[in-house]
Design a protein around this motif. Structure first.
Motif, PDB file in Angstrom:
ATOM      1  N   THR A   1      -1.194  10.688  -6.113  1.00  0.00           N
ATOM      2  CA  THR A   1      -0.024  10.153  -6.786  1.00  0.00           C
ATOM      3  C   THR A   1       1.027   9.737  -5.773  1.00  0.00           C
ATOM      4  OG1 THR A   1       0.916  12.348  -7.012  1.00  0.00           O
ATOM      5  CG2 THR A   1      -0.360  11.529  -8.872  1.00  0.00           C
ATOM      6  N   VAL A   2       1.821   8.734  -6.137  1.00  0.00           N
ATOM      7  CA  VAL A   2       2.847   8.191  -5.257  1.00  0.00           C
ATOM      8  C   VAL A   2       4.191   8.756  -5.698  1.00  0.00           C
ATOM      9  CG1 VAL A   2       3.893   6.082  -4.384  1.00  0.00           C
ATOM     10  CG2 VAL A   2       1.482   6.100  -5.011  1.00  0.00           C
ATOM     11  N   SER A   3       4.929   9.315  -4.749  1.00  0.00           N
ATOM     12  CA  SER A   3       6.210   9.930  -5.079  1.00  0.00           C
ATOM     13  C   SER A   3       7.287   8.862  -5.271  1.00  0.00           C
ATOM     14  CB  SER A   3       6.631  10.896  -3.977  1.00  0.00           C
ATOM     15  OG  SER A   3       6.976  10.174  -2.812  1.00  0.00           O
ATOM     16  N   VAL A   4       8.393   9.276  -5.862  1.00  0.00           N
ATOM     17  CA  VAL A   4       9.518   8.370  -6.066  1.00  0.00           C
ATOM     18  C   VAL A   4      10.056   7.889  -4.724  1.00  0.00           C
ATOM     19  CG1 VAL A   4      11.872   8.214  -6.975  1.00  0.00           C
ATOM     20  CG2 VAL A   4      10.117   9.415  -8.274  1.00  0.00           C
ATOM     21  N   GLY A   5      10.087   8.763  -3.748  1.00  0.00           N
ATOM     22  CA  GLY A   5      10.556   8.384  -2.417  1.00  0.00           C
ATOM     23  C   GLY A   5       9.691   7.301  -1.789  1.00  0.00           C
ATOM     24  N   GLU A   6       8.379   7.407  -1.963  1.00  0.00           N
ATOM     25  CA  GLU A   6       7.477   6.382  -1.433  1.00  0.00           C
ATOM     26  C   GLU A   6       7.695   5.044  -2.122  1.00  0.00           C
ATOM     27  OE1 GLU A   6       3.466   8.616  -0.003  1.00  0.00           O
ATOM     28  OE2 GLU A   6       3.941   8.760  -2.150  1.00  0.00           O
ATOM     29  N   TRP A   7       7.912   5.074  -3.456  1.00  0.00           N
ATOM     30  CA  TRP A   7       8.178   3.826  -4.179  1.00  0.00           C
ATOM     31  C   TRP A   7       9.488   3.202  -3.708  1.00  0.00           C
ATOM     32  CZ3 TRP A   7       4.485   1.292  -6.121  1.00  0.00           C
ATOM     33  CH2 TRP A   7       3.454   1.883  -6.830  1.00  0.00           C
TER      34      TRP A   7
ATOM     35  N   LEU B   1      10.987   3.568  -0.775  1.00  0.00           N
ATOM     36  CA  LEU B   1      10.793   3.033   0.573  1.00  0.00           C
ATOM     37  C   LEU B   1      10.034   1.713   0.514  1.00  0.00           C
ATOM     38  CD1 LEU B   1      11.026   3.367   3.643  1.00  0.00           C
ATOM     39  CD2 LEU B   1       8.857   4.607   3.568  1.00  0.00           C
ATOM     40  N   LEU B   2       9.015   1.637  -0.305  1.00  0.00           N
ATOM     41  CA  LEU B   2       8.258   0.396  -0.457  1.00  0.00           C
ATOM     42  C   LEU B   2       9.147  -0.710  -1.015  1.00  0.00           C
ATOM     43  CD1 LEU B   2       5.560  -1.106  -0.329  1.00  0.00           C
ATOM     44  CD2 LEU B   2       5.099  -0.261  -2.626  1.00  0.00           C
ATOM     45  N   TRP B   3       9.972  -0.393  -1.988  1.00  0.00           N
ATOM     46  CA  TRP B   3      10.865  -1.367  -2.585  1.00  0.00           C
ATOM     47  C   TRP B   3      11.855  -1.908  -1.558  1.00  0.00           C
ATOM     48  CZ3 TRP B   3      16.185  -1.142  -4.107  1.00  0.00           C
ATOM     49  CH2 TRP B   3      16.572  -2.186  -4.944  1.00  0.00           C
ATOM     50  N   ILE B   4      12.397  -1.023  -0.726  1.00  0.00           N
ATOM     51  CA  ILE B   4      13.346  -1.445   0.313  1.00  0.00           C
ATOM     52  C   ILE B   4      12.642  -2.315   1.351  1.00  0.00           C
ATOM     53  CG2 ILE B   4      14.754  -0.601   2.235  1.00  0.00           C
ATOM     54  CD1 ILE B   4      15.445   1.817   0.395  1.00  0.00           C
TER      55      ILE B   4
ATOM     56  N   ILE C   1      12.810  -7.086   2.509  1.00  0.00           N
ATOM     57  CA  ILE C   1      13.075  -7.725   3.804  1.00  0.00           C
ATOM     58  C   ILE C   1      12.096  -8.890   3.979  1.00  0.00           C
ATOM     59  CG2 ILE C   1      13.166  -7.384   6.300  1.00  0.00           C
ATOM     60  CD1 ILE C   1      13.557  -4.360   5.691  1.00  0.00           C
ATOM     61  N   PRO C   2      12.623 -10.115   4.173  1.00  0.00           N
ATOM     62  CA  PRO C   2      11.726 -11.268   4.347  1.00  0.00           C
ATOM     63  C   PRO C   2      10.763 -11.081   5.518  1.00  0.00           C
ATOM     64  CG  PRO C   2      13.990 -11.979   4.031  1.00  0.00           C
ATOM     65  CD  PRO C   2      14.027 -10.492   4.199  1.00  0.00           C
ATOM     66  N   ILE C   3       9.606 -11.624   5.426  1.00  0.00           N
ATOM     67  CA  ILE C   3       8.503 -11.573   6.390  1.00  0.00           C
ATOM     68  C   ILE C   3       7.907 -10.166   6.465  1.00  0.00           C
ATOM     69  CG2 ILE C   3       7.735 -12.052   8.754  1.00  0.00           C
ATOM     70  CD1 ILE C   3       8.659 -14.540   7.146  1.00  0.00           C
ATOM     71  N   VAL C   4       8.737  -9.152   6.562  1.00  0.00           N
ATOM     72  CA  VAL C   4       8.242  -7.770   6.593  1.00  0.00           C
ATOM     73  C   VAL C   4       7.498  -7.471   5.298  1.00  0.00           C
ATOM     74  CG1 VAL C   4       8.937  -5.333   6.678  1.00  0.00           C
ATOM     75  CG2 VAL C   4      10.062  -7.000   8.151  1.00  0.00           C
ATOM     76  N   ASN C   5       8.004  -8.023   4.181  1.00  0.00           N
ATOM     77  CA  ASN C   5       7.368  -7.741   2.892  1.00  0.00           C
ATOM     78  C   ASN C   5       5.916  -8.221   2.865  1.00  0.00           C
ATOM     79  OD1 ASN C   5       7.898 -10.480   2.802  1.00  0.00           O
ATOM     80  ND2 ASN C   5       9.067 -10.402   0.903  1.00  0.00           N
ATOM     81  N   ILE C   6       5.648  -9.392   3.404  1.00  0.00           N
ATOM     82  CA  ILE C   6       4.277  -9.912   3.398  1.00  0.00           C
ATOM     83  C   ILE C   6       3.374  -9.068   4.297  1.00  0.00           C
ATOM     84  CG2 ILE C   6       2.836 -11.899   3.989  1.00  0.00           C
ATOM     85  CD1 ILE C   6       5.248 -13.631   3.135  1.00  0.00           C
ATOM     86  N   VAL C   7       3.890  -8.677   5.452  1.00  0.00           N
ATOM     87  CA  VAL C   7       3.112  -7.834   6.370  1.00  0.00           C
ATOM     88  C   VAL C   7       2.791  -6.494   5.711  1.00  0.00           C
ATOM     89  CG1 VAL C   7       3.161  -6.625   8.582  1.00  0.00           C
ATOM     90  CG2 VAL C   7       4.039  -8.961   8.417  1.00  0.00           C
ATOM     91  N   ILE C   8       3.784  -5.879   5.099  1.00  0.00           N
ATOM     92  CA  ILE C   8       3.588  -4.580   4.442  1.00  0.00           C
ATOM     93  C   ILE C   8       2.586  -4.713   3.295  1.00  0.00           C
ATOM     94  CG2 ILE C   8       4.728  -2.834   2.995  1.00  0.00           C
ATOM     95  CD1 ILE C   8       5.459  -2.509   5.888  1.00  0.00           C
ATOM     96  N   LEU C   9       2.733  -5.754   2.476  1.00  0.00           N
ATOM     97  CA  LEU C   9       1.828  -5.930   1.335  1.00  0.00           C
ATOM     98  C   LEU C   9       0.400  -6.202   1.794  1.00  0.00           C
ATOM     99  CD1 LEU C   9       4.118  -7.970  -1.046  1.00  0.00           C
ATOM    100  CD2 LEU C   9       3.380  -5.601  -1.328  1.00  0.00           C
ATOM    101  N   LEU C  10       0.233  -6.993   2.853  1.00  0.00           N
ATOM    102  CA  LEU C  10      -1.111  -7.244   3.380  1.00  0.00           C
ATOM    103  C   LEU C  10      -1.730  -5.955   3.921  1.00  0.00           C
ATOM    104  CD1 LEU C  10      -0.625 -10.682   5.126  1.00  0.00           C
ATOM    105  CD2 LEU C  10      -1.987 -10.214   3.094  1.00  0.00           C
ATOM    106  N   PHE C  11      -0.929  -5.167   4.624  1.00  0.00           N
ATOM    107  CA  PHE C  11      -1.429  -3.883   5.141  1.00  0.00           C
ATOM    108  C   PHE C  11      -1.864  -2.980   3.988  1.00  0.00           C
ATOM    109  CE2 PHE C  11      -0.533   0.598   6.001  1.00  0.00           C
ATOM    110  CZ  PHE C  11      -1.466   0.829   6.997  1.00  0.00           C
ATOM    111  N   LEU C  12      -1.014  -2.853   2.971  1.00  0.00           N
ATOM    112  CA  LEU C  12      -1.344  -1.982   1.841  1.00  0.00           C
ATOM    113  C   LEU C  12      -2.559  -2.480   1.070  1.00  0.00           C
ATOM    114  CD1 LEU C  12       2.214  -1.211   0.426  1.00  0.00           C
ATOM    115  CD2 LEU C  12       0.740   0.321   1.733  1.00  0.00           C
TER     116      LEU C  12
END
Length: 80
Positions: free
Chosen positions: A20-26, A28-31, A35-46
């Motif tokens: 399960t994913v905690s509220v804190g993890e959600w 952090l992911l939302w924040i 952020i432009p460009i970082v969001n695509i990198v993070i989503l591709l990694f995940l």
């Protein structure tokens, strides 16, 4: 066909609960995805990492699909 015993089922349920994913993890992911460009990198990694929780992987794949559809829609609307 392999039979799964009750012990195996209990272990699988426990492992699923540990994923399960905690509220804190959600949060952090939302924040990070704000952020432009970082969001695509993070989503591709995940989306493509094997070490990520299944819920985060599904969220990343769904978000990348939505971003792709929106990008194509904007390009079609803008140039046609």
């Amino acid at each position: 066909m392999v039979e799964v015993g009750q012990e195996d089922m209990n272990r699988l349920k426990e492992e699923e609960l540990d994923q399960t994913v905690s509220v804190g993890e959600w949060l952090l992911l939302w924040i990070l995805t704000a952020i432009p460009i970082v969001n695509i990198v993070i989503l591709l990694f995940l989306a493509f990492s094997e070490k990520v929780k299944p819920n985060l992987r599904r969220y990343a794949i769904a978000t990348l699909i939505i971003l792709g559809v929106m990008t194509v829609g904007v390009l079609v609307w803008r140039y046609f």
